[in-house]
Design an enzyme around this catalytic site. Structure first.
Site, mmCIF file in Angstrom:
data_model
loop_
_atom_site.group_PDB
_atom_site.id
_atom_site.type_symbol
_atom_site.label_atom_id
_atom_site.label_comp_id
_atom_site.label_asym_id
_atom_site.label_seq_id
_atom_site.Cartn_x
_atom_site.Cartn_y
_atom_site.Cartn_z
ATOM 1 C CB THR A 1 -31.753 28.245 18.348
ATOM 2 O OG1 THR A 1 -30.620 28.866 18.975
ATOM 3 C CG2 THR A 1 -31.305 27.034 17.577
ATOM 4 C CG ASP A 2 -35.466 32.731 21.629
ATOM 5 O OD1 ASP A 2 -34.522 33.511 21.906
ATOM 6 O OD2 ASP A 2 -36.639 32.971 21.963
ATOM 7 C CD1 TRP A 3 -28.661 34.576 23.232
ATOM 8 C CD2 TRP A 3 -29.751 34.292 21.317
ATOM 9 N NE1 TRP A 3 -27.951 35.236 22.229
ATOM 10 C CE2 TRP A 3 -28.606 35.075 21.051
ATOM 11 C CE3 TRP A 3 -30.593 33.981 20.242
ATOM 12 C CZ2 TRP A 3 -28.278 35.543 19.782
ATOM 13 C CZ3 TRP A 3 -30.274 34.449 18.985
ATOM 14 C CH2 TRP A 3 -29.138 35.217 18.759
ATOM 15 N N GLY A 4 -30.741 29.581 23.641
ATOM 16 C CA GLY A 4 -30.934 28.427 24.501
ATOM 17 C C GLY A 4 -32.048 27.509 24.053
ATOM 18 C CB ALA A 5 -34.575 27.765 21.403
#
Length: 807
Positions: A228-232
């Site tokens: 995931t993108d960071w926090g996605a």
């Protein structure tokens, strides 16, 4: 399963835990089984490994690394060999810092010039973006490091990027927004890929089975791991079921418990969990083995020299009246501009590199055969007017033969987390330029910017050299070109429109509340301007040289086009020959021209070469939404070879048989799409394109965990509105200072759920739901849930940790 033996030995708790990060940059290890961790780091144009406390926005200091030109700059080189060379250097530096996965390159499509992150992306064209990304990936992975192309997919804006839904038809998705990734996976053999923050047609990218399973793994044959993108991450269990392997950064063990609960409730199978763990284990074990024996150093000078070479090949000469360039020997020059003293050579955000060394024009100009009569900053970077500074500049330039004016976009104009609101260069810089021209007409403008700008002032300049964001060695590269030591060979990776209002997505960018409607369809960038005959400032693929090139003797066969390219001028130089394909009067609407091949060739003066550009599986295809597959429409295709999309030198035709007579569209129902005049597509025609009428994206009623914090403007709680007002004031203050506060920008645009995903396990999703109750006016119920959730989360975390330690 490749690692069945290990999987058999792992407990269910260990499997669930390993699929989330332990820290901001590291995965979890399983010590009892000898399963190590891996380290991931930002690095589209340089390694950003933080020495101390990690954060994903680039707020804390990182280890020194070579800052290469950004992707938007390198794409102007149109040189895949250069991309691969840069990739190898990035891989070497990653290995020296013990980074296993490099989070890049970024290859989202430049749907609009306003996207604040365009400087990180290659092009408005998916073919060019994909080819350049694949070259980077091959280079990075040759060093035993995994590249991680991002952000998959349809990530075109920074505004509310984690709480935005891209409404897009399948053909546009395939042809424009996925083709670059397809090339990166198939030709670059990318071993990891990062999902984007946004929803695509109502489903988050990270839990989108159509995207991650049907297309990425099944159609393209991807067998790496997805992060995931960071926090996605939205719903971790749905992400695992769709084929996403790793949730980052460090959501804590609440995420692991979420997976166990999903298994208990039948929403996730053990088989799906095992598949994701197995794919991640394969990466972890391979990457740790690859790191064995790698040196902990790299050749800083060699990489700095490569950064200069990259900047040289990527600078674009846009204008050269009276052949003012290259500068003659001993030319008396005045150097003006803050960027000449403090260069703007990279963008802001998670990609920000701590360079090993930075050149500036002021410091290196004396190494060239010029008479520098003075250097003056000229304007304030913050945008404020300064009459004293202006007067000193005018007093200087009146005595120069040529004025070298360094200007462009400042830091606040291009940053992760913030989209531009216009395409203008700061007004104080333009006012100074116009004042300079009044006392000295011989002005050469050198632009620093990571994306296209409006140029109503272009008439004030005799020459324009666009360096983009050209990395730590950019100053020397610019002076090499200005003095004629090197012939410019960069060509634009994007169109420069006359004004923002001319852009295809103007009426629908960035979004109307939650929905971002891609009504322009496939008509992105030059596909729109060229088809609809919209006048532009500089077309896609454009760039001047100190020499001239002739094209002749076109030959077309079933496999390729061939032609002769001749350097007909007096200087050695490189040309980018471009192949475009069109099908006039087709039954399926399409752009007048689409890039389908290119080749960069260096030729000495008067030298000729025979060039071949082969066809591939993408040359004639289109996505048929009726047959749900790639098809070829039968007909006489135009093959156009030239120096840019608006400068076609050779034209020929070739017949292609069709693969189906089952066509997807009606010209009567979709007149604007068949004309290419797509700025005013109404609801009915857009519904025809989609195949359904999209749901409204308007905000209404209570906020939920997937709404952005900036939406607290609508909150029923006065406390929440007060927090919103304070946050907005802080955001405006940072923007007024001219330096973006990335932390504030991230918080402003992130959804409530991200609080649980990015706090290292301190906050659970149950606590977030309590926060949302408070925001919606249920203060006491919400506070009670938050407090109870805190103690429950702490107790469950301790119990889970004991299980992981075998206690």
């Amino acid at each position: 399963m490749k690692h069945q033996e290990l999987l058999t030995q792992m407990t269910l708790e260990e499997k669930a835990a390993i699929l989330s990060g332990k820290t901001v940059w590291q995965t979890r290890e399983v010590e009892r089984l000898g399963i190590p961790a891996i380290f991931l780091s930002d690095g589209p144009h340089g390694i950003r490994k933080q020495a101390g406390t990690g954060d994903h926005l680039g707020l804390n200091a990182s280890l020194p690394a070579t800052c290469f030109p950004t992707a938007a700059t390198i794409a102007n080189s149109w040189n895949e060999e250069l991309g691969e060379e840069i990739g190898r250097a990035l891989g070497e530096e990653a290995a020296s810092q013990r980074v296993n996965v490099l989070l890049g390159p970024g290859l989202n499509i430049k749907r609009s010039p306003l996207c604040g992150r365009n400087f990180e992306y290659f092009s408005e064209d998916p073919y060019l973006a994909g080819k350049m990304a694949a070259s980077y990936i091959r280079g990075i992975q040759s060093q035993g490091i995994y590249a991680c192309p991002k952000h998959f997919a349809v990530n075109s804006q920074e505004l509310r990027r984690m709480a935005m839904n891209a409404v897009i038809d399948e053909r546009t998705l395939r042809e424009i927004y996925l083709t670059g990734f397809e090339i990166a996976v198939k030709e670059g053999n990318a071993r990891s890929i990062m999902t984007s923050y946004n929803e695509i047609n109502g489903v988050y990218a990270n839990e989108n089975k159509h995207l991650l399973h049907d297309i990425l793994r099944k159609e393209w044959g991807f067998d790496g791991f997805v992060v995931t993108d960071w926090g996605a991450s939205n719903d971790h269990a749905k992400g695992i079921a769709a084929g996403s392997n790793l949730e980052m950064p460090a959501p804590g063990l609440d995420s692991a418990r979420e997976l166990l609960k999903a298994i208990d409730e039948g929403n996730l199978t053990v088989g799906e969990l095992d598949r994701c763990v197995d794919e991640l284990l394969d990466a972890v074990l391979t990457l740790n083995k690859n790191m064995e024996g790698k040196p902990k150093y790299f050749n800083e000078k060699a990489h700095h020299d490569l950064a200069r070479k990259a900047a040289l090949e990527s600078a674009v000469l846009l204008k050269n009246e009276d052949k003012i360039l290259p500068l003659r020997s001993k030319t008396k020059v005045a150097i003006v501009g803050d960027f000449a003293v403090r260069p703007r050579y990279q963008g802001a955000g998670s990609s920000m590199v701590n360079p090993t060394f930075v050149e500036s024009i002021e410091k290196v100009a004396d190494q060239y055969d010029l008479q520098v009569i003075g250097v003056n900053e000229g304007y304030r970077r913050s945008g404020e007017k300064d009459e004293a500074m202006k007067k000193a500049t005018l007093d200087l330039v009146i005595n120069a033969e040529v004025v070298l004016y360094f200007f462009g976009l400042d830091e606040i104009s291009e940053s992760e987390g913030l989209d531009r609101t216009h395409m203008r260069i700061p007004q104080n810089q333009i006012e100074l330029l116009e004042a300079i021209v009044q006392v000295n007409p011989n002005v050469v403008g050198i632009i620093s910017a990571g994306s296209s700008v409006e140029m109503p002032w272009h008439y004030s300049l005799k020459a324009i050299l666009h360096g983009y964001l050209n990395g730590q060695a950019g100053a020397g590269a610019i002076l090499d070109i200005l003095t004629g030591k090197v012939n410019p060979s960069g060509r634009l990776n994007e169109t420069y429109p006359v004004k923002h209002e001319d852009t295809p997505a103007f009426r629908h960018y960035p979004s109307t509340e939650r929905n971002s409607e891609y009504r322009e369809s496939i008509f992105v960038g030059y596909r729109y301007y060229d088809t609809s005959k919209v006048r532009v400032q500089y077309p896609f693929g454009y760039g001047l040289s100190y020499t001239t090139f002739d094209y002749s003797d076109l030959e077309i066969n079933e496999k390729e086009v061939k032609f002769t390219l001749t350097n007909s001028g007096t200087a050695d130089g490189a040309e980018v020959a471009q192949l475009y394909v069109g099908l006039p009067n087709g039954k399926v609407f399409r752009p007048a021209k689409e890039l389908k091949g290119f080749k960069k060739v260096f030729l000495r003066a008067c030298e000729s070469i025979r060039i071949s550009i082969p066809f591939d599986d993408k040359t004639f295809r289109y996505w048929n939404v009726k047959t749900n597959q790639w098809e070829i429409e039968g007909g006489e295709y135009e093959l156009m070879v030239g120096a840019c999309v608006a400068d076609i030198r050779l034209v020929g035709t070739i017949h292609r048989d069709g693969t189906t007579d089952d066509f997807p569209y009606s010209k009567k129902q979709m007149p604007l799409y068949y004309s290419g005049l797509i700025q005013k597509v109404e609801d009915g025609e857009f519904a025809c394109l989609l195949g359904y009428s999209p749901a409204s994206g308007k905000w209404s009623g209570d906020l939920d965990i997937n709404d952005a914090i900036c939406q607290m403007y609508y909150a029923k709680s006065p406390v929440a509105r007060m927090i919103y007002n304070r946050l907005t004031a802080m955001k405006k203050k940072s923007e007024d200072r001219g330096k973006p506060d990335l932390n504030i920008l991230f918080i402003y645009n992130m959804p409530f759920r991200a609080i649980a995903k990015m706090t290292g396990g301190a906050v659970s999703m149950d606590m977030v739901r309590g926060m949302v109750k408070v925001v919606n006016g249920h203060f006491f119920k919400g506070i009670k849930q938050i407090v109870a959730g805190y103690f429950t989360n702490s107790r469950l975390n301790r119990a889970y940790e004991k299980k992981l330690k075998g206690k």
